[in-house]
Design a protein around this motif. Structure first.
Motif, PDB file in Angstrom:
ATOM      1  N   VAL A 156       0.847  -1.193   0.000  1.00  0.00           N
ATOM      2  CA  VAL A 156       0.000   0.000   0.000  1.00  0.00           C
ATOM      3  C   VAL A 156       0.884   1.245   0.000  1.00  0.00           C
ATOM      4  O   VAL A 156       1.784   1.379   0.839  1.00  0.00           O
ATOM      5  CB  VAL A 156      -0.946   0.033   1.222  1.00  0.00           C
ATOM      6  CG1 VAL A 156      -1.723   1.358   1.255  1.00  0.00           C
ATOM      7  CG2 VAL A 156      -1.905  -1.149   1.179  1.00  0.00           C
ATOM      8  N   LEU A 157       0.640   2.143  -0.938  1.00  0.00           N
ATOM      9  CA  LEU A 157       1.274   3.458  -0.984  1.00  0.00           C
ATOM     10  C   LEU A 157       0.170   4.496  -0.847  1.00  0.00           C
ATOM     11  O   LEU A 157      -0.720   4.574  -1.694  1.00  0.00           O
ATOM     12  CB  LEU A 157       2.033   3.655  -2.301  1.00  0.00           C
ATOM     13  CG  LEU A 157       2.662   5.036  -2.528  1.00  0.00           C
ATOM     14  CD1 LEU A 157       3.673   5.369  -1.439  1.00  0.00           C
ATOM     15  CD2 LEU A 157       3.313   5.100  -3.908  1.00  0.00           C
ATOM     16  N   ALA A 158       0.196   5.250   0.242  1.00  0.00           N
ATOM     17  CA  ALA A 158      -0.872   6.215   0.534  1.00  0.00           C
ATOM     18  C   ALA A 158      -0.349   7.637   0.435  1.00  0.00           C
ATOM     19  O   ALA A 158       0.843   7.898   0.617  1.00  0.00           O
ATOM     20  CB  ALA A 158      -1.435   5.952   1.929  1.00  0.00           C
ATOM     21  N   THR A 159      -1.236   8.594   0.146  1.00  0.00           N
ATOM     22  CA  THR A 159      -0.913  10.023   0.242  1.00  0.00           C
ATOM     23  C   THR A 159      -1.876  10.652   1.234  1.00  0.00           C
ATOM     24  O   THR A 159      -3.076  10.363   1.220  1.00  0.00           O
ATOM     25  CB  THR A 159      -1.032  10.746  -1.111  1.00  0.00           C
ATOM     26  OG1 THR A 159      -2.413  10.883  -1.460  1.00  0.00           O
ATOM     27  CG2 THR A 159      -0.296   9.988  -2.205  1.00  0.00           C
ATOM     28  N   SER A 160      -1.328  11.508   2.092  1.00  0.00           N
ATOM     29  CA  SER A 160      -2.156  12.086   3.141  1.00  0.00           C
ATOM     30  C   SER A 160      -1.458  13.305   3.723  1.00  0.00           C
ATOM     31  O   SER A 160      -0.241  13.443   3.632  1.00  0.00           O
ATOM     32  CB  SER A 160      -2.393  11.037   4.250  1.00  0.00           C
ATOM     33  OG  SER A 160      -3.144  11.594   5.315  1.00  0.00           O
TER      34      SER A 160
END
Length: 781
Positions: free
Chosen positions: A154-158
């Motif tokens: 999982v690669l998330a942006t936040s």
């Protein structure tokens, strides 16, 4: 960021697939600028871990980095990449149906269980974009996926971390911008990724746009003002294509209107920079919103204690600290060093609007002004290193406080106090000229709001006199301010202030060229020092007297006082600075060099001058060092024919003066041109015109450096029998030479005779030797 704004920023198309196993993520249409390293780091970290979150400020380009890393990962790992934009979902529970919709799968039963079955044996990279608003609920869903699907990453942006076990973070920073104050060419500016992005986006709309040296500085300033944020730069580029970079900079006071998304219809015009910040602000707690708005008063770095000082007592220090930690975690503020925080200019502009909307600007900026005043008072009595370190931290906030209190809606008396307390620091830093307008405003405030504060008026007039001198050189306005300050000191019977103001007037009238009046104030300085009974001040008084006689041309008398009174008592009693913050040590070395020169000891004088330059470079106060170079050491080198030495010293002068003093920088430029005139590299006409429109003392000095630089004004003064100046013997000799060359032998004989007589009587041995030599050459002796 809103979905519409996000799409506009990255200019991507969403290719949704209905077949399981085919990638379903957006494709780039534009080149990614300045992100190679962070993309490389992202891919490398994904190879080692299974959960990575890209965090950063809204509009900084987290999605762009994630998409680029996903594309690289797809090529390297030969696995599918699944892109999920979570901006539209309001609850993390919708994650499951979003996954299924992206894959084109109709759920049969529970969506969560369906997703788990689909992902269980798949090797997939899931890109979760815009996670901040559902971060709390999303954590459990991500944990479940990672636990049940061992081949999934999982690669998330936040804006903030997801707080899932095993999560790693990479902070996406703004693009690189040129340093403030740097003078760069167009090629140098374009090496910074923020400017590179600006240029490329402008050219997409205006292919004929050219980044030239003329607009390079403005481009750098625009990118700095936009904090290197890609979204803001792209929106600004759209404006620049229709106008000019300088025009966009001027409009940044209304940046959220200027940087609205220009490609959207009018009804959606705020889906630009404002939408990004509204999105972030809406997910802050009420306390975090309040603390953000309060902290926006600071224009520079700040600490928790600074925010506490500005915050109403309804919030405890612990609550404020927790709110700042929350803002830091949500990328609304940034770390600026150990225990120090900062706010991007764009965030600050937004928070100030919120502060105004809540009607809290008056209270907050009044508190900021009081806080700046207290910090400055803390430094009083401290060593100079502590004072300078403190000033460096609060310089920008002090400027805001002064603007608010002296010209805005703030407390005028607080502004007067800030100026009064800050003055010693300004003098210590040789920065008094930067605050000339603040001094004028403080004087006006005293007259209007606090007439009882005459002592402050004295200090402000005195400091304004110095400021005018540092900016313009000696001038009558500055001398008049100094005389008003001296008059107040005499009226109020403040001996210490009489001492400072007399010293200032001696220096300014001497530099102007009124050496008679300069000696008057030198004597008043000595008289006041004797009344105070301080041996250090008395010795300084005699040194000032020495300078007064030397300027008038009475060199033998000046040497006697210097050798018999000043030098024997200088060592143990010399203080480092005087009224201007001037460096007494440098002044004494310079005076020693001059005494030797006029006594005919050329080599000794030059050696002492070289020592003075070494001391000045290593430990000297900037203004004194510039004065010494411009008016003494460089002219002396030119008198001696040591042109290379003079050229080296001139380069030093220009370098130091360009950082502090317009006046001394001008001296440096004129001395450099003089060296060219002496070398025959350029005509003297332009330089003579600059000299002619200058003040008397500068005219006299340059007239002694080369015959072609003797302007008519200096020549006329030298022929006036009532005029007294150290340069008179040299100028009379030059006039005599011109008279002789045109055949007026009788006039030449009278002039050279007077030059010789003055030089011999007053102890100017070099001038006497030159006059005798000229008499011999003329056949008159």
């Amino acid at each position: 960021m809103t979905p519409t704004a996000k799409k506009q920023h990255h200019d991507i198309r969403h290719d949704r697939s209905t077949a399981i196993g085919v990638q379903a993520h957006p494709q780039f249409r534009k080149r990614l600028i300045g992100r190679d390293e962070v993309v490389r780091q992202t891919v490398a970290r994904l190879q080692k871990g299974r959960l990575l979150t890209l965090v950063g400020y809204g509009g900084v380009g987290k999605t762009s980095v994630a998409l680029a890393a996903g594309a690289v990962w797809e090529r390297l790992a030969q696995t599918e990449v699944l892109f999920l934009d979570l901006a539209r979902i309001s609850d993390a529970d919708f994650l499951w149906t979003t996954v299924l919709a992206t894959l084109g799968v109709t759920p049969l039963g529970d969506p969560r269980e369906t997703v788990m079955r689909l992902l269980a044996d798949r090797s997939t990279l899931i890109l979760l974009d815009n996670c901040e608003h559902v971060a709390a609920g999303l954590a459990s869903a991500v944990s479940a996926i990672l636990e049940n699907a061992p081949a999934v990453r999982v690669l998330a942006t936040s804006r903030e971390e997801l707080r899932v076990a095993g999560e790693e973070l990479i902070r996406v920073e703004p693009l690189a911008v040129p340093m403030s104050g740097s003078c760069l060419s167009a090629a140098d500016v374009a090496k910074h990724s923020a400017v590179e992005l600006l240029i490329e986006r402008i050219r997409e709309r205006d292919p004929e746009f050219v980044m030239a040296d003329a607009n390079a500085s403005a481009a750098a300033d625009l990118c700095r003002r936009l904090d290197g944020i890609p979204l803001a730069i792209e929106l600004a580029a759209a404006r620049v294509a229709a106008t000019a970079i300088e025009d966009v900079i001027e409009q940044l006071a209304q940046r959220f209107e200027v940087l609205a998304d220009v490609d959207l219809p009018v009804s959606s015009r705020h889906a630009g920079l404002l939408a990004v910040l509204d999105w972030s602000y809406g997910f802050l707690t009420p306390i975090e919103q309040s603390v953000l708005c309060t902290a926006s008063a600071f224009s520079s770095d700040f600490e928790t204690a600074d925010v506490v000082a500005l915050t109403p007592l309804t919030l405890s220090q612990a609550m404020i600290g927790a709110a700042l930690n929350g803002l830091l975690a949500k990328s609304m503020i940034q770390e600026a060093g150990p225990r120090r925080l900062r706010m991007l200019e764009t965030t600050r502009a937004y928070a100030l609007q919120k502060l105004d909307a809540g009607g809290d600007r008056q209270q907050t900026f009044d508190a900021l002004s009081r806080h700046v005043l207290e910090r400055l008072r803390e430094a009083q009595g401290s060593d100079s290193a502590h004072t300078l370190a403190l000033w460096d931290r609060i310089r920008s906030d002090a400027a805001v406080a002064l603007e608010w209190t002296l010209r805005g809606n703030g407390d005028r008396t607080c502004g007067i106090d800030i100026v009064a307390v800050a003055l010693p620091t300004w003098l210590l830093l040789s920065e008094i000229s930067r605050y000339a307008s603040e001094l004028s405003a403080a004087i006006a405030a005293v007259h209007t709001f606090a007439p009882e504060r005459r002592a402050d008026e004295l200090q402000f007039e005195f400091s304004r006199s110095i400021a005018l001198y540092f900016v313009r050189g000696p001038n009558q306005d500055g001398i008049n301010c100094g005389k008003r300050a001296y008059g107040i000191a005499v009226d109020t019977e403040k001996l210490d202030r009489q001492l400072d103001t007399a010293w200032n007037l001696h220096a300014q009238t001497s530099h102007w060229g009124d050496h008679r009046e300069a000696l008057v104030f030198a004597r008043r300085y000595l008289e006041t020092a004797k009344r105070l009974g301080d041996p250090v001040l008395i010795n300084q008084g005699w040194r000032v007297i020495t300078r007064g006689y030397d300027d008038l041309g009475y060199h033998r008398r000046a040497e006697r006082i210097f050798r018999e009174i000043v030098q024997p008592n200088a060592g143990a009693t010399a203080r480092p600075v005087t009224a201007w913050g001037a460096d007494e040590k440098l002044i004494r070395i310079c005076m020693d060099s001059r005494v030797h020169w006029f006594a005919g000891r050329r080599d000794v004088a030059l050696e002492i001058g070289a020592h003075a330059v070494e001391v000045g470079e290593n430990e000297g106060q900037a203004h004194t060092f510039c004065w010494m170079l411009a008016q003494h050491v460089i002219p002396m080198a030119l008198w001696a024919g040591a042109t290379e030495r003079a050229e080296r010293y001139t380069s030093i002068l220009i370098d130091v003066a360009s950082r502090h003093f317009e006046n001394w920088a001008t001296w440096g430029e004129m001395l450099r041109e003089t060296i060219d005139v002496i070398a025959g590299a350029c005509p003297s006409d332009r330089l003579v015109e600059r000299i002619r429109t200058s003040w008397p003392q500068r005219q006299d000095i340059f007239a002694t450096l080369h015959p072609s630089l003797a302007c008519n004004e200096a020549v006329a003064r030298a022929q006036d029998p009532m005029h007294r100046c150290w340069s008179t013997p040299d100028l009379l000799r030059l006039i005599a030479e011109q008279s002789f060359l045109v055949g007026n032998v009788e006039s030449a004989a009278l002039l050279i005779g007077r030059s010789l007589s003055l030089a011999e009587v007053r102890g100017n041995l070099p001038a006497a030797i030159l006059a005798q030599r000229m008499l011999q050459e003329m056949g008159l002796r």
